[in-house]
Design a protein around this motif. Sequence first.
Motif, PDB file in Angstrom:
ATOM      1  N   ASP A 183     -46.084 -61.250 -40.347  1.00  0.00           N
ATOM      2  CA  ASP A 183     -46.040 -61.580 -38.921  1.00  0.00           C
ATOM      3  C   ASP A 183     -44.633 -61.297 -38.405  1.00  0.00           C
ATOM      4  OD1 ASP A 183     -46.205 -62.565 -36.383  1.00  0.00           O
ATOM      5  OD2 ASP A 183     -46.695 -64.617 -36.974  1.00  0.00           O
ATOM      6  N   LEU A 184     -44.484 -60.212 -37.654  1.00  0.00           N
ATOM      7  CA  LEU A 184     -43.171 -59.789 -37.178  1.00  0.00           C
ATOM      8  C   LEU A 184     -42.998 -59.980 -35.676  1.00  0.00           C
ATOM      9  CD1 LEU A 184     -42.932 -56.437 -39.184  1.00  0.00           C
ATOM     10  CD2 LEU A 184     -41.896 -58.640 -39.757  1.00  0.00           C
ATOM     11  N   ASP A 185     -43.937 -60.626 -35.007  1.00  0.00           N
ATOM     12  CA  ASP A 185     -43.891 -60.749 -33.545  1.00  0.00           C
ATOM     13  C   ASP A 185     -42.564 -61.327 -33.047  1.00  0.00           C
ATOM     14  OD1 ASP A 185     -46.447 -59.721 -33.374  1.00  0.00           O
ATOM     15  OD2 ASP A 185     -47.402 -61.695 -33.296  1.00  0.00           O
ATOM     16  N   ASP A 186     -42.132 -62.432 -33.623  1.00  0.00           N
ATOM     17  CA  ASP A 186     -40.886 -63.071 -33.165  1.00  0.00           C
ATOM     18  C   ASP A 186     -39.670 -62.188 -33.430  1.00  0.00           C
ATOM     19  OD1 ASP A 186     -42.343 -65.238 -32.307  1.00  0.00           O
ATOM     20  OD2 ASP A 186     -41.920 -66.451 -34.096  1.00  0.00           O
ATOM     21  N   ALA A 187     -39.593 -61.587 -34.626  1.00  0.00           N
ATOM     22  CA  ALA A 187     -38.439 -60.754 -34.981  1.00  0.00           C
ATOM     23  C   ALA A 187     -38.335 -59.529 -34.081  1.00  0.00           C
ATOM     24  CB  ALA A 187     -38.519 -60.335 -36.439  1.00  0.00           C
ATOM     25  N   VAL A 188     -39.465 -58.888 -33.789  1.00  0.00           N
ATOM     26  CA  VAL A 188     -39.455 -57.713 -32.909  1.00  0.00           C
ATOM     27  C   VAL A 188     -39.132 -58.145 -31.482  1.00  0.00           C
ATOM     28  CG1 VAL A 188     -40.870 -55.871 -31.923  1.00  0.00           C
ATOM     29  CG2 VAL A 188     -40.998 -56.355 -34.359  1.00  0.00           C
ATOM     30  N   GLY A 189     -39.699 -59.254 -31.047  1.00  0.00           N
ATOM     31  CA  GLY A 189     -39.442 -59.766 -29.697  1.00  0.00           C
ATOM     32  C   GLY A 189     -37.986 -60.112 -29.462  1.00  0.00           C
ATOM     33  N   GLN A 190     -37.285 -60.569 -30.486  1.00  0.00           N
ATOM     34  CA  GLN A 190     -35.866 -60.928 -30.372  1.00  0.00           C
ATOM     35  C   GLN A 190     -34.946 -59.748 -30.655  1.00  0.00           C
ATOM     36  OE1 GLN A 190     -35.380 -64.247 -33.029  1.00  0.00           O
ATOM     37  NE2 GLN A 190     -36.739 -65.561 -31.826  1.00  0.00           N
ATOM     38  N   GLY A 191     -35.527 -58.588 -30.975  1.00  0.00           N
ATOM     39  CA  GLY A 191     -34.718 -57.401 -31.233  1.00  0.00           C
ATOM     40  C   GLY A 191     -34.140 -57.338 -32.636  1.00  0.00           C
ATOM     41  N   ALA A 192     -34.551 -58.232 -33.521  1.00  0.00           N
ATOM     42  CA  ALA A 192     -34.022 -58.241 -34.884  1.00  0.00           C
ATOM     43  C   ALA A 192     -34.661 -57.166 -35.754  1.00  0.00           C
ATOM     44  CB  ALA A 192     -34.238 -59.612 -35.526  1.00  0.00           C
ATOM     45  N   MET A 193     -35.850 -56.675 -35.345  1.00  0.00           N
ATOM     46  CA  MET A 193     -36.547 -55.630 -36.100  1.00  0.00           C
ATOM     47  C   MET A 193     -37.135 -54.616 -35.127  1.00  0.00           C
ATOM     48  SD  MET A 193     -38.521 -57.499 -39.212  1.00  0.00           S
ATOM     49  CE  MET A 193     -38.538 -56.029 -40.195  1.00  0.00           C
ATOM     50  N   SER A 194     -37.316 -53.413 -35.608  1.00  0.00           N
ATOM     51  CA  SER A 194     -37.924 -52.341 -34.825  1.00  0.00           C
ATOM     52  C   SER A 194     -39.438 -52.531 -34.764  1.00  0.00           C
ATOM     53  CB  SER A 194     -37.607 -50.996 -35.472  1.00  0.00           C
ATOM     54  OG  SER A 194     -38.431 -49.975 -34.963  1.00  0.00           O
ATOM     55  N   SER A 195     -40.040 -52.050 -33.699  1.00  0.00           N
ATOM     56  CA  SER A 195     -41.506 -52.100 -33.591  1.00  0.00           C
ATOM     57  C   SER A 195     -42.161 -51.115 -34.552  1.00  0.00           C
ATOM     58  CB  SER A 195     -41.953 -51.823 -32.157  1.00  0.00           C
ATOM     59  OG  SER A 195     -41.609 -50.501 -31.780  1.00  0.00           O
ATOM     60  N   LEU A 196     -41.357 -50.281 -35.232  1.00  0.00           N
ATOM     61  CA  LEU A 196     -41.883 -49.348 -36.227  1.00  0.00           C
ATOM     62  C   LEU A 196     -41.938 -49.972 -37.622  1.00  0.00           C
ATOM     63  CD1 LEU A 196     -40.137 -46.041 -35.114  1.00  0.00           C
ATOM     64  CD2 LEU A 196     -42.452 -46.819 -34.626  1.00  0.00           C
ATOM     65  N   ALA A 197     -41.543 -51.238 -37.745  1.00  0.00           N
ATOM     66  CA  ALA A 197     -41.604 -51.927 -39.038  1.00  0.00           C
ATOM     67  C   ALA A 197     -43.071 -52.111 -39.441  1.00  0.00           C
ATOM     68  CB  ALA A 197     -40.912 -53.281 -38.953  1.00  0.00           C
ATOM     69  N   THR A 198     -43.339 -51.953 -40.727  1.00  0.00           N
ATOM     70  CA  THR A 198     -44.702 -52.101 -41.245  1.00  0.00           C
ATOM     71  C   THR A 198     -45.093 -53.572 -41.242  1.00  0.00           C
ATOM     72  OG1 THR A 198     -44.460 -50.155 -42.648  1.00  0.00           O
ATOM     73  CG2 THR A 198     -46.182 -51.716 -43.258  1.00  0.00           C
ATOM     74  N   ASP A 199     -46.244 -53.888 -40.600  1.00  0.00           N
ATOM     75  CA  ASP A 199     -46.722 -55.270 -40.628  1.00  0.00           C
ATOM     76  C   ASP A 199     -47.984 -55.441 -41.472  1.00  0.00           C
ATOM     77  OD1 ASP A 199     -48.727 -54.291 -38.970  1.00  0.00           O
ATOM     78  OD2 ASP A 199     -48.392 -55.723 -37.366  1.00  0.00           O
ATOM     79  N   ARG A 200     -48.542 -54.309 -41.958  1.00  0.00           N
ATOM     80  CA  ARG A 200     -49.712 -54.378 -42.835  1.00  0.00           C
ATOM     81  C   ARG A 200     -49.717 -53.159 -43.742  1.00  0.00           C
ATOM     82  NH1 ARG A 200     -55.240 -52.855 -42.994  1.00  0.00           N
ATOM     83  NH2 ARG A 200     -56.565 -54.516 -43.763  1.00  0.00           N
ATOM     84  N   ALA A 201     -49.847 -53.385 -45.052  1.00  0.00           N
ATOM     85  CA  ALA A 201     -49.927 -52.295 -46.027  1.00  0.00           C
ATOM     86  C   ALA A 201     -51.067 -52.608 -46.995  1.00  0.00           C
ATOM     87  CB  ALA A 201     -48.617 -52.157 -46.791  1.00  0.00           C
ATOM     88  N   GLU A 202     -51.796 -51.561 -47.369  1.00  0.00           N
ATOM     89  CA  GLU A 202     -52.961 -51.732 -48.233  1.00  0.00           C
ATOM     90  C   GLU A 202     -53.021 -50.573 -49.223  1.00  0.00           C
ATOM     91  OE1 GLU A 202     -57.645 -52.736 -47.329  1.00  0.00           O
ATOM     92  OE2 GLU A 202     -56.373 -52.013 -45.718  1.00  0.00           O
ATOM     93  N   SER A 203     -53.360 -50.867 -50.477  1.00  0.00           N
ATOM     94  CA  SER A 203     -53.456 -49.832 -51.510  1.00  0.00           C
ATOM     95  C   SER A 203     -54.626 -50.128 -52.441  1.00  0.00           C
ATOM     96  CB  SER A 203     -52.188 -49.772 -52.361  1.00  0.00           C
ATOM     97  OG  SER A 203     -51.086 -49.361 -51.604  1.00  0.00           O
TER      98      SER A 203
END
Length: 85
Positions: free
Chosen positions: A20-40
């Motif tokens: 869950d990156l909503d707060d971090a992206v909203g505060q500018g701490a992370m890019s919206s290009l950060a992976t929020d779901r990965a599956e293998s």
Amino acid sequence: MTISVGTGNVNVAYGIAKVDLDDAVGQGAMSSLATDRAESIYLNYIWSPAKRINYGVEAGYHSRRTQSGEEGDAVRLQGMVQYVF
């Protein structure tokens, strides 16, 4: 999960990660290009045709989604030869 087949084993593995990156992206701490779901998912076969020698082949399918909703996927094929000393 491992299943014996002939002189080797078939292995199947699955993994998923969600963040869950909503707060971090909203505060500018992370890019919206950060992976929020990965599956293998992986499928491999490892066998021993002779004493001390192992061969293996593996196929893997990987997918990801970024915080902004972009998606991507990849298929990977690989092989190995092992000599046990």
